[in-house]
Enzyme design. Structure first.
Site, PDB file in Angstrom:
ATOM      1  N   HIS A  30      86.334  22.729  55.307  1.00 59.63           N
ATOM      2  CA  HIS A  30      85.731  21.316  55.925  1.00 59.63           C
ATOM      3  C   HIS A  30      84.749  20.788  54.805  1.00 59.63           C
ATOM      4  O   HIS A  30      83.883  21.637  54.202  1.00 59.63           O
ATOM      5  CB  HIS A  30      85.375  21.356  57.264  1.00 59.63           C
ATOM      6  CG  HIS A  30      84.332  22.278  57.653  1.00 59.63           C
ATOM      7  ND1 HIS A  30      83.188  21.861  58.620  1.00 59.63           N
ATOM      8  CD2 HIS A  30      83.797  23.343  56.994  1.00 59.63           C
ATOM      9  CE1 HIS A  30      82.143  22.954  58.779  1.00 59.63           C
ATOM     10  NE2 HIS A  30      82.610  23.627  57.808  1.00 59.63           N
ATOM     11  N   HIS A  67      84.260  15.049  64.065  1.00 58.48           N
ATOM     12  CA  HIS A  67      84.151  15.751  63.053  1.00 58.48           C
ATOM     13  C   HIS A  67      85.743  16.495  63.033  1.00 58.48           C
ATOM     14  O   HIS A  67      86.078  16.701  63.961  1.00 58.48           O
ATOM     15  CB  HIS A  67      83.068  16.878  63.186  1.00 58.48           C
ATOM     16  CG  HIS A  67      82.913  17.644  61.864  1.00 58.48           C
ATOM     17  ND1 HIS A  67      82.360  17.352  60.467  1.00 58.48           N
ATOM     18  CD2 HIS A  67      83.444  19.170  61.400  1.00 58.48           C
ATOM     19  CE1 HIS A  67      82.684  18.195  59.794  1.00 58.48           C
ATOM     20  NE2 HIS A  67      83.194  19.481  60.412  1.00 58.48           N
ATOM     21  N   CYS A  90      84.165  14.356  56.151  1.00 54.02           N
ATOM     22  CA  CYS A  90      84.952  15.261  56.750  1.00 54.02           C
ATOM     23  C   CYS A  90      86.442  14.536  56.838  1.00 54.02           C
ATOM     24  O   CYS A  90      87.525  15.454  56.549  1.00 54.02           O
ATOM     25  CB  CYS A  90      84.585  15.694  58.146  1.00 54.02           C
ATOM     26  SG  CYS A  90      84.465  14.465  59.455  1.00 54.02           S
TER      27      CYS A  90
END
Length: 367
Positions: free
Chosen positions: A322, A310, A262
C-alpha cells in the site's frame, strides 16, 4: 540586602509558614506520565491528523472523478449542440428555398382539382397530382425538421449551460477541498517539526510494536485462513503491478506513474490488470463485492477505518502492499497495520444479489 538575598529570604519564610500553619494535608504531586503513555498520546494525535488528511484526500479524489465525468458530459453536449446547429442551418436553408418556390409559383399555379378537369389525359393528371402531393409532403417534412431541430438545439443549449454551471461549481468545491487537505498536512508537518530525532525514533518503534501486536491478535482470532487462496489471473496481474511500484513516494491525489495515494495505487493496478474499479477507497468499499477475511487471496483489496478512508492490496502471507501516508513510500506492511473494515474482490463474478455477500470481520476484533 541584595535583591537575590531578599528573594531567598522570602522563599524561606513562605516555606516555614507553610510548615507551621495547621491545615489540610498538602496535595501529593501527580507522578510524571510514563514514557509509553506519552508516546501513546502523541501517536494518537498523529494518527488522527493522518486520518483526517486521508479522509480529506479521498473526498478530493471523489470530487475529481465527478469533475471528470462532468467535463466529459459538457464536451459531449457541446459536440451534439454543434451538430444540431449545423442541421438547423441546413434546415433553415431548405425552408428558405421552399418559401421562395412557394412565392414564385403562387401567381401561376392551379389547384390539382382544376388541373384534373382541364387535362386531356386524366390519368396523367392524376400522376401529376401524386407528384404534387409528394412534393407537398416533402415540404411539410422540411418544416417539421426545421421545427424539431430548433427545439432540439434549444434543449441541448439549455443542458450544456446547466452542465457547465455544475462543472464550475464542482471545480470551486474541489479548490476548497484541496485547501482542506493542505491545511491538514500542515498540521502534521507542524507536529512532526516539534519533535526531536529521538522522539521520532521512539514514536516509530512504539507504532511498530502496536502493529505487531495487532497482527498477532488478528492471526490468533482465527479471522484468517491457514493458507492463502490462489489468486485469479487478473488479481495476479494487479499485484505484480502494485509490487513494481514499491519504493515510490506517497502523494495525495496522485495516480502514478511516479507517485500514488492509497486508492490511486489500487485503482491503477486493477486498471492495468484489465478490470477498471472505482477511484476512491470509499467507492471501492461501496461498489465492489465484499468477501470474508478468511477468503482473502492475493490481489484482493483490504479497506481500513469505519469511513473506508484507506485501502491496501493483499499480497499474501498476512501482508499488504500500500501507499501508507504522506511522507512515506509504497511498501509491504502487516495486514493489521490499521483498523480493518473489511475486504473486497474486484474480479468477483456475483451470481446473486449484492446482499448475498457476507460482510468482512468486524473492526472491533482487530486493533
Amino acid at each position: 540586602m541584595s535583591g537575590r538575598l531578599l528573594r531567598l529570604a522570602c522563599t524561606a519564610a513562605v516555606t516555614l509558614c507553610a510548615t507551621l500553619t495547621p491545615g489540610p494535608a498538602a496535595a501529593v504531586p501527580e507522578p510524571e506520565p510514563s514514557r509509553d503513555r506519552t508516546l501513546s498520546r502523541l501517536l494518537t494525535d498523529l494518527q488522527r491528523l493522518y486520518r483526517e488528511a486521508e479522509r480529506a484526500t479521498e473526498t478530493y479524489n471523489a470530487t475529481e472523478e465527478e469533475l471528470k465525468e462532468r467535463r466529459a458530459e459538457v464536451a459531449r453536449l457541446d459536440r451534439a449542440l454543434a451538430r444540431a446547429r449545423l442541421s438547423l442551418h441546413d434546415s433553415r436553408g431548405a425552408a428558405g428555398r421552399l418559401a421562395r418556390q412557394q412565392y414564385q409559383s403562387t401567381s401561376t399555379a392551379l389547384t390539382p382539382y382544376v388541373r384534373l378537369l382541364l387535362a386531356r389525359d386524366p390519368q396523367r393528371a392524376l400522376d401529376e397530382g401524386h407528384v404534387i402531393g409528394q412534393v407537398a409532403r416533402e415540404r411539410a417534412e422540411t418544416v417539421g425538421r426545421l421545427t424539431g431541430t430548433a427545439r432540439k438545439a434549444d434543449e441541448l443549449a439549455r443542458r450544456a449551460r446547466k452542465a457547465l454551471d455544475s462543472q464550475l461549481a464542482l471545480a470551486e468545491r474541489q479548490r476548497a477541498e484541496r485547501d482542506g487537505v493542505r491545511e491538514r498536512l500542515g498540521d502534521i508537518e507542524e507536529l512532526l517539526a516539534s519533535l526531536t530525532a529521538e522522539q521520532l525514533t521512539a514514536l516509530a518503534e512504539f507504532e511498530n510494536k502496536g502493529i505487531e501486536k495487532a497482527q498477532r491478535d488478528l492471526v490468533a482470532s482465527g479471522a484468517l485462513a491457514a493458507d492463502d487462496a490462489k489468486p485469479s489471473d487478473e488479481g495476479e496481474r494487479a499485484l505484480r503491478y502494485a509490487m513494481r511500484q514499491l519504493g515510490k513516494p506517497y502523494e495525495w491525489g496522485a495516480e502514478g506513474p511516479q507517485t500514488y495515494d492509497c486508492s490511486g495505487l489500487t485503482s491503477e493496478a486493477w486498471g492495468h490488470a484489465g478490470t477498471p474499479i472505482p477511484r476512491t477507497s470509499q467507492e471501492q468499499w461501496t461498489r465492489l463485492p465484499r468477501i470474508p477475511l478468511k477468503d482473502l487471496r492475493p490481489g484482493d483489496l483490504v479497506i481500513y477505518f469505519p469511513e473506508a478512508t484507506h485501502v491496501a492490496m493483499y499480497a499474501g502471507d498476512g501482508q499488504v502492499v500500500h501507499a501508507p501516508r504522506t511522507g512515506e513510500r509504497i511498501k509491504l506492511s502487516p495486514l493489521a497495520n490499521n483498523p480493518i473494515l473489511g475486504a473486497v474482490r474486484p474480479d468477483e463474478r456475483p451470481e446473486g444479489p449484492r446482499e448475498g455477500y457476507a460482510p468482512a470481520a468486524p473492526e472491533t476484533s482487530i486493533r
